[in-house]
Design a protein around this motif. Structure first.
Motif, PDB file in Angstrom:
ATOM      1  N   UNK A 132       0.812  -1.216   0.000  1.00  0.00           N
ATOM      2  CA  UNK A 132       0.000   0.000   0.000  1.00  0.00           C
ATOM      3  C   UNK A 132       0.838   1.256   0.000  1.00  0.00           C
ATOM      4  N   UNK A 133       1.938   1.260   0.746  1.00  0.00           N
ATOM      5  CA  UNK A 133       2.828   2.422   0.785  1.00  0.00           C
ATOM      6  C   UNK A 133       3.437   2.676  -0.595  1.00  0.00           C
ATOM      7  N   UNK A 134       3.856   1.592  -1.262  1.00  0.00           N
ATOM      8  CA  UNK A 134       4.444   1.720  -2.597  1.00  0.00           C
ATOM      9  C   UNK A 134       3.404   2.251  -3.583  1.00  0.00           C
ATOM     10  N   UNK A 135       2.167   1.726  -3.489  1.00  0.00           N
ATOM     11  CA  UNK A 135       1.093   2.201  -4.351  1.00  0.00           C
ATOM     12  C   UNK A 135       0.837   3.685  -4.139  1.00  0.00           C
ATOM     13  N   UNK A 136       0.888   4.129  -2.882  1.00  0.00           N
ATOM     14  CA  UNK A 136       0.644   5.544  -2.567  1.00  0.00           C
ATOM     15  C   UNK A 136       1.759   6.446  -3.084  1.00  0.00           C
ATOM     16  N   UNK A 137       3.001   5.972  -2.983  1.00  0.00           N
ATOM     17  CA  UNK A 137       4.135   6.762  -3.494  1.00  0.00           C
ATOM     18  C   UNK A 137       4.002   6.917  -5.015  1.00  0.00           C
ATOM     19  N   UNK A 138       3.662   5.808  -5.668  1.00  0.00           N
ATOM     20  CA  UNK A 138       3.479   5.818  -7.128  1.00  0.00           C
ATOM     21  C   UNK A 138       2.354   6.779  -7.520  1.00  0.00           C
ATOM     22  N   UNK A 139       1.245   6.738  -6.780  1.00  0.00           N
ATOM     23  CA  UNK A 139       0.113   7.632  -7.037  1.00  0.00           C
ATOM     24  C   UNK A 139       0.495   9.086  -6.781  1.00  0.00           C
ATOM     25  N   UNK A 140       1.187   9.332  -5.660  1.00  0.00           N
ATOM     26  CA  UNK A 140       1.548  10.703  -5.291  1.00  0.00           C
ATOM     27  C   UNK A 140       2.436  11.346  -6.363  1.00  0.00           C
ATOM     28  N   UNK A 141       3.403  10.586  -6.880  1.00  0.00           N
ATOM     29  CA  UNK A 141       4.306  11.111  -7.906  1.00  0.00           C
ATOM     30  C   UNK A 141       3.503  11.612  -9.108  1.00  0.00           C
ATOM     31  N   UNK A 142       2.621  10.767  -9.628  1.00  0.00           N
ATOM     32  CA  UNK A 142       1.882  11.110 -10.848  1.00  0.00           C
ATOM     33  C   UNK A 142       0.772  12.114 -10.599  1.00  0.00           C
ATOM     34  N   UNK A 143       0.085  11.999  -9.461  1.00  0.00           N
ATOM     35  CA  UNK A 143      -1.022  12.912  -9.175  1.00  0.00           C
ATOM     36  C   UNK A 143      -0.518  14.330  -8.950  1.00  0.00           C
ATOM     37  N   UNK A 144       0.496  14.494  -8.106  1.00  0.00           N
ATOM     38  CA  UNK A 144       0.995  15.837  -7.815  1.00  0.00           C
ATOM     39  C   UNK A 144       1.660  16.466  -9.034  1.00  0.00           C
ATOM     40  N   UNK A 145       2.359  15.649  -9.825  1.00  0.00           N
ATOM     41  CA  UNK A 145       2.992  16.185 -11.038  1.00  0.00           C
ATOM     42  C   UNK A 145       1.935  16.673 -12.027  1.00  0.00           C
ATOM     43  N   UNK A 146       0.854  15.896 -12.180  1.00  0.00           N
ATOM     44  CA  UNK A 146      -0.198  16.301 -13.126  1.00  0.00           C
ATOM     45  C   UNK A 146      -0.927  17.547 -12.645  1.00  0.00           C
ATOM     46  N   UNK A 147      -1.201  17.634 -11.333  1.00  0.00           N
ATOM     47  CA  UNK A 147      -1.861  18.827 -10.788  1.00  0.00           C
ATOM     48  C   UNK A 147      -0.972  20.055 -10.958  1.00  0.00           C
ATOM     49  N   UNK A 148       0.324  19.859 -10.775  1.00  0.00           N
ATOM     50  CA  UNK A 148       1.282  20.951 -10.880  1.00  0.00           C
ATOM     51  C   UNK A 148       1.411  21.452 -12.324  1.00  0.00           C
ATOM     52  N   UNK A 149       1.349  20.518 -13.296  1.00  0.00           N
ATOM     53  CA  UNK A 149       1.609  20.891 -14.689  1.00  0.00           C
ATOM     54  C   UNK A 149       0.344  21.185 -15.502  1.00  0.00           C
ATOM     55  N   UNK A 150      -0.817  20.712 -15.048  1.00  0.00           N
ATOM     56  CA  UNK A 150      -2.049  20.876 -15.821  1.00  0.00           C
ATOM     57  C   UNK A 150      -2.346  22.339 -16.188  1.00  0.00           C
ATOM     58  N   UNK A 151      -2.186  23.299 -15.276  1.00  0.00           N
ATOM     59  CA  UNK A 151      -2.461  24.708 -15.648  1.00  0.00           C
ATOM     60  C   UNK A 151      -1.510  25.253 -16.711  1.00  0.00           C
ATOM     61  N   UNK A 152      -0.391  24.540 -16.930  1.00  0.00           N
ATOM     62  CA  UNK A 152       0.620  25.025 -17.876  1.00  0.00           C
ATOM     63  C   UNK A 152       0.651  24.179 -19.144  1.00  0.00           C
ATOM     64  N   UNK A 153      -0.503  23.586 -19.497  1.00  0.00           N
ATOM     65  CA  UNK A 153      -0.568  22.721 -20.688  1.00  0.00           C
ATOM     66  C   UNK A 153      -0.197  23.476 -21.958  1.00  0.00           C
ATOM     67  N   UNK A 154      -0.697  24.707 -22.115  1.00  0.00           N
ATOM     68  CA  UNK A 154      -0.387  25.494 -23.309  1.00  0.00           C
ATOM     69  C   UNK A 154       1.093  25.850 -23.381  1.00  0.00           C
TER      70      UNK A 154
END
Length: 588
Positions: free
Chosen positions: A294-316
């Motif tokens: 579960x910890x590994x799954x959460x780390x994997x999720x956190x990496x992709x989720x936070x990166x996408x939230x961080x970059x989504x406003x800068x798609x253009x």
């Protein structure tokens, strides 16, 4: 030695199960996945389209269990001109988050309780049931949908079987001091990232490599300090599939692939900088603590989720950056010419209509270019030519849309009688131009099928085909020239030439049946021949339609029926002589 074989067997079952489950899910969804990605990634409200695209990327990837497959699908859409680059980037970001679903499913292995319900939820308990039920339905059901559901069950069960086998192999290592010492070496961030990158690049699935790491966690040797750099590397390694999938694509499709790569590079740099910046300065409490699935799954999720939230406003901005890196403009091919249809010219109909004629001239040149390329592909196949074909086809389609919308907005009160006829001529001919363009590119795709299926034409069949190719080329050229140059003398020749092509078509079909009966020609060659001559016939019909509109305006024949009339008296000797002239010219 036996343990090594069991480990490879476990990994093999795990990968097979994941692939089977993903393929079955994709088949069950059918073409709906592609249709959703193609149509539902835009919105009139600013920002809503990006959020919808992100959600779709997450959902589709969660279904097919592969962000690489989703992104390669997107690359295909961009390459074909179905989607714009700006639409794809949010979907790519969502796809990365969707790739974490498998790890979340595998965390069920952490469940431990005397409760019978929780015991049944453990993979080791329900994997045999999933496989048994799936095999039963697969063997005894004839329905395709039921078989696809069975494939999902078998795949999921096999996936968990593989996980259990890997855990059993790793179990004795719990007590091994050497193994613990070896695993501690991965606490070195660079070594951990490199290891995760290489393993994932080899097996081409971050979900699978994360699953293997989750199985290793059963040994009690995987800590946060080990898991984090490996997971960062795994997210970089999954880009290898995308890089390979973008080879041969056009620049805009390569930019979609580059945005996927940059997403994971930026995420890796950001997380590494933050985590190790803090760790090597003030320290991180619990960094050496042991992790579970579960910890590994959460780390994997956190990496992709936070990166996408961080970059989504800068798609253009990401789209612009990929353009600068690959030296590609965000403008579609030919947009500069289309912009010449300036709204300021709408009140000066004469000039506005001349601009329309100029754009139709450019449209015609691309139609002719596509026909020549497609014609050449039948002789010497070149897969790279399809990039030019698709660029030209995209331009032709955009011209049709722009011209249709522009002509109807011209101030009709200021139209002279000749301008009124010209406006009608342009409006009526736009669709025929576009359809000739469609059939021209269809010839190229038929050539592609011939190449892939190794279709060969008989010597006589090839000669007949070349005659019709040349006649149709002349027909398109004559049509475009008569429209561009207002050449009435050329326009009246289009219909007789089209009739001659029809006669050549009928003769070729008859000859093919005879060759087929004599064994001189194959069925596959016949199918391709019929498809090609059908394209020639359709081009001739649209060329005839254009000629009627030209003759009506230039001949000042207001009573002419453009739908059913003829440019010449079809019973006249001149008309018949003209048909015979072209027929024998291309037949011999």
């Amino acid at each position: 030695m036996l343990e090594v074989l069991e480990l490879f067997g476990g990994v093999g079952l795990f990968l097979f199960g994941m692939n089977l489950m993903g393929n079955s899910l994709e088949k069950l969804a059918g073409s709906g996945l592609e249709k959703i990605l193609e149509t539902l990634t835009t919105s009139k409200k600013r920002g809503v389209g990006a959020i919808k695209g992100w959600g779709l990327g997450l959902g589709v990837t969660g279904i097919i269990q592969s962000s690489a497959a989703t992104t390669i699908m997107l690359i295909g859409f961009v390459n074909a001109g179905i989607m714009k680059l700006a639409q794809t980037i949010p979907v790519v970001y969502g796809a990365n988050v969707g790739s974490t679903v498998t790890a979340q499913i595998l965390r069920l292995g952490d469940l431990s309780s005397d409760n019978i319900v929780l015991k049944l939820l453990k993979p080791s308990s329900f994997a045999p049931m999933l496989v048994a039920v799936g095999v039963f339905f697969h063997l005894f059901s004839k329905k395709k949908k039921t078989k696809d559901i069975a494939g999902i069950l078998i795949g999921l069960g096999t996936l968990f079987y593989g996980m259990t086998m890997m855990e059993e192999v790793f179990a004795p290592l719990k007590e091994s001091a050497k193994f613990r010492s070896f695993f501690l070496s991965f606490e070195n961030p660079l070594l951990g990232i490199l290891t995760g990158l290489v393993i994932t690049a080899i097996i081409q699935s971050s979900s699978a490599s994360v699953g293997i790491l989750q199985a290793l966690s059963a040994t009690g040797s995987v800590t946060y300090s080990v898991a984090i750099p490996i997971i960062i590397g795994q997210n970089l390694g999954k880009c290898m599939t995308i890089i390979l999938g973008s080879i041969g694509a056009n620049k805009k499709a390569k930019r979609a692939a580059l945005s996927y790569l940059m997403f994971n590079i930026i995420g890796a740099v950001f997380f590494s900088a933050v985590i190790y910046g803090v760790y090597y300065t003030v320290g991180i409490k619990g960094f050496s603590a042991v992790v579970n699935r579960g910890d590994i799954a959460n780390i994997h999720l956190a990496f992709n989720l936070f990166t996408s939230i961080m970059l989504l406003p800068f798609s253009n901005q990401m789209a612009s950056l990929t353009g600068k890196i690959l030296k590609d403009s965000d403008e579609s091919y030919g947009d500069e010419e289309i912009r010449r249809l300036d709204d300021m010219l709408l009140k000066t109909p004469g000039i506005a209509l001349k601009q329309c004629k100029r754009l139709m001239s450019s449209m015609g040149k691309k139609i002719m270019e596509n026909y020549n390329i497609s014609m050449g592909l039948l002789t010497e196949y070149d897969k790279n030519a399809f990039n030019t074909l698709n660029d030209n086809e995209g331009f032709i389609d955009r011209c049709e849309t722009a011209l249709s919308a522009y002509v109807v907005r011209i101030d009709r009160d200021r139209l002279t009688p000749d301008n009124r006829l010209m406006a009608q001529e342009i409006l009526n001919c736009i669709g025929d131009y576009e359809r000739i363009g469609d059939y021209s590119i269809n010839i190229g795709y038929i050539a592609q099928e011939c190449h892939e299926n190794k279709v060969k034409f008989s010597k006589k069949g090839r000669k007949e085909l070349n005659s019709m190719l040349e006649a149709t080329k002349n027909l398109i050229s004559m049509t475009l020239e008569s429209f561009d140059g207002d050449k009435l003398s050329e326009a009246v020749r289009i219909e007789p030439l089209g009739k001659a092509i029809r006669r050549l078509k009928d003769e070729s079909e008859k000859n093919h049946v005879e060759r087929l009966q004599d064994g001189d020609c194959g069925v596959n060659g016949g199918v391709a021949l019929y498809d090609l001559i059908n394209c020639f016939e359709k081009i001739a019909l649209h060329a005839r339609s254009i000629s009627r509109h030209i003759v009506k305006r230039l001949g000042d024949d207001k009573n002419m029926d453009e739908m059913h009339g003829h440019v010449m008296d079809k019973h006249s000797e001149e008309y018949k002589a003209m048909i015979n002239y072209y027929y024998y010219k291309y037949r011999d």
